[in-house]
Write a protein that holds these residues in place. Sequence first.
Motif: not given
Length: 182
Positions: A45-51
């Motif tokens: 499962q690909l989860v993006i966490a971005t500022n």
Amino acid sequence: MAIIVLDRDGVINQHSDDHIRSADEWVPIAGSIEAMAQLSQAGHQLVIATNQSGLALGHFDLDDLEAMHAKMRALVEDAGGEIAAIFYCPHSDDDHCRCRKPNTGLLDAIEAEFDTSLHDCYMVGDRLKDLQCAVAKGCKSVLVKTGCGERTLRSLIENPDPALIETSVFESLAQFSEFVLR
């Protein structure tokens, strides 16, 4: 399914010191979309966490950000993969929020959303704050040399951080994907 947390700018798409401001400016790094699709197809499962401080600074608005993310999702889906979720911090450094990396608020939100622990999951980034966030949450920190990665690596060589000693380094998200899928 194992979650893999990915930073966005400099990992998936080209980095800009002046912020990516539109879907037109959002350009994937060669091989990153295919790498994401392959990881997804393998059950991750690909989860993006971005500022995304550009929101707070007024460089783009929420519609622009959603258009960038829609483009990214469409490209990954066209390649046969899926992005499970996208989490972003809309604040600037001056806001002193808990969601802006290196703080772990985005990862806390991912854990709550997926009702899981990210301990020992991979977290891939190109900046020191990505790696610090990963270590603070007990993730396996991964540095890619794309985006700001070369500069980050030089900084770590010049000023070693014992907390980041186990960080893995890869040329790109594509090379990381090959490693995971072996």
